[in-house]
Design a protein around this motif. Structure first.
Motif, short mmCIF file in Angstrom:
data_model
loop_
_atom_site.label_atom_id
_atom_site.label_comp_id
_atom_site.label_asym_id
_atom_site.label_seq_id
_atom_site.Cartn_x
_atom_site.Cartn_y
_atom_site.Cartn_z
N UNK A 45 -38.03 -15.03 -8.55
CA UNK A 45 -39.17 -14.78 -9.45
C UNK A 45 -40.43 -14.56 -8.63
N UNK A 46 -41.37 -13.83 -9.21
CA UNK A 46 -42.66 -13.65 -8.57
C UNK A 46 -43.75 -13.64 -9.61
N UNK A 47 -44.95 -13.99 -9.17
CA UNK A 47 -46.14 -13.92 -10.01
C UNK A 47 -47.31 -13.54 -9.11
N UNK A 48 -48.10 -12.61 -9.58
CA UNK A 48 -49.27 -12.19 -8.82
C UNK A 48 -50.45 -12.05 -9.78
N UNK A 49 -51.59 -12.55 -9.36
CA UNK A 49 -52.83 -12.39 -10.11
C UNK A 49 -53.94 -12.09 -9.12
N UNK A 50 -54.69 -11.03 -9.39
CA UNK A 50 -55.79 -10.64 -8.52
C UNK A 50 -56.99 -10.28 -9.38
N UNK A 65 -49.26 -9.50 -12.73
CA UNK A 65 -47.93 -9.29 -13.27
C UNK A 65 -46.98 -10.35 -12.77
N UNK A 66 -45.84 -10.44 -13.43
CA UNK A 66 -44.77 -11.33 -12.99
C UNK A 66 -43.44 -10.66 -13.28
N UNK A 67 -42.42 -11.16 -12.64
CA UNK A 67 -41.10 -10.58 -12.82
C UNK A 67 -40.13 -11.09 -11.78
N UNK A 68 -39.33 -10.17 -11.24
CA UNK A 68 -38.29 -10.49 -10.26
C UNK A 68 -38.58 -9.73 -8.97
N UNK A 84 -50.52 -7.15 -17.03
CA UNK A 84 -51.79 -6.87 -17.70
C UNK A 84 -51.90 -5.39 -18.07
N UNK A 85 -51.06 -4.56 -17.49
CA UNK A 85 -50.98 -3.14 -17.84
C UNK A 85 -49.63 -2.89 -18.52
N UNK A 86 -49.61 -2.72 -19.83
CA UNK A 86 -48.34 -2.54 -20.53
C UNK A 86 -47.50 -1.39 -19.99
N UNK A 87 -48.11 -0.35 -19.44
CA UNK A 87 -47.35 0.79 -18.94
C UNK A 87 -46.56 0.46 -17.67
N UNK A 88 -46.81 -0.70 -17.05
CA UNK A 88 -46.06 -1.10 -15.87
C UNK A 88 -44.84 -1.95 -16.22
N UNK A 89 -44.74 -2.46 -17.44
CA UNK A 89 -43.61 -3.31 -17.82
C UNK A 89 -42.31 -2.50 -17.71
#
Length: 152
Positions: A45-50, A65-68, A84-89
């Motif tokens: 798992x990963x999580x990033x916030x900037x 974002x977060x994910x794998x 935070x950007x729905x187009x990246x999901x």
């Protein structure tokens, strides 16, 4: 390319910039002095916030974002599940990663594009929040509020 075990842990954002076609650095989307954290777990798992240190300093104030994550064939891959950007999901980001001591550099391509540098953080100690900070201690809430102009 680092091994997966080399990346597990917490990383603090050092710099985030774009490069032009000649490889010259340009201010990134979060302005000149962004701040952030990246977390890689050993189970993938990963999580990033900037965020921009100064709101309005760049084209965005926050990116997260977060994910794998995984390393496959010498390539770092982030599969984005929440963003935070729905187009990246659902997007898989393919990146080039280099690790030198405690500095992780992630690039969109070997030659130019986006460059994000992270420094490994030390273990947190003490209470989760504190008004004192050592290099390896808990976050200084007062300083963070002042730096990012956070008000209650």
């Amino acid at each position: 390319m680092p091994r997966p075990d080399d990346l597990v842990g917490a990383w603090r954002l050092e710099s985030f910039h774009d490069t032009d076609a000649d490889g010259r650095p340009m201010t990134g989307p979060l302005g000149a002095e962004p701040d952030g954290f990246l977390l890689y777990t050993d189970c993938g798992h990963l999580a990033v916030g900037m965020m921009a240190a100064v709101p309005g300093a760049g084209s965005a104030d926050y990116m997260g974002y977060s994910g794998r994550w995984r390393i496959d064939g010498g390539i770092l891959r982030h599969l984005i599940l929440v963003c935070s950007r729905p187009d990246w999901v659902g997007v898989e980001q393919v990146r080039v990663a280099e690790l030198a001591d405690d500095l992780l550099t992630i690039r969109t391509s070997p030659d130019n594009g986006r460059v994000v540098r992270w420094r490994r953080t030390g273990p947190a100690s003490g209470a989760p929040y504190s008004d004192s900070r050592s290099e390896e201690g808990p976050m200084n809430i007062s300083a963070a509020r002042e730096r990012h102009a956070i008000r209650r």
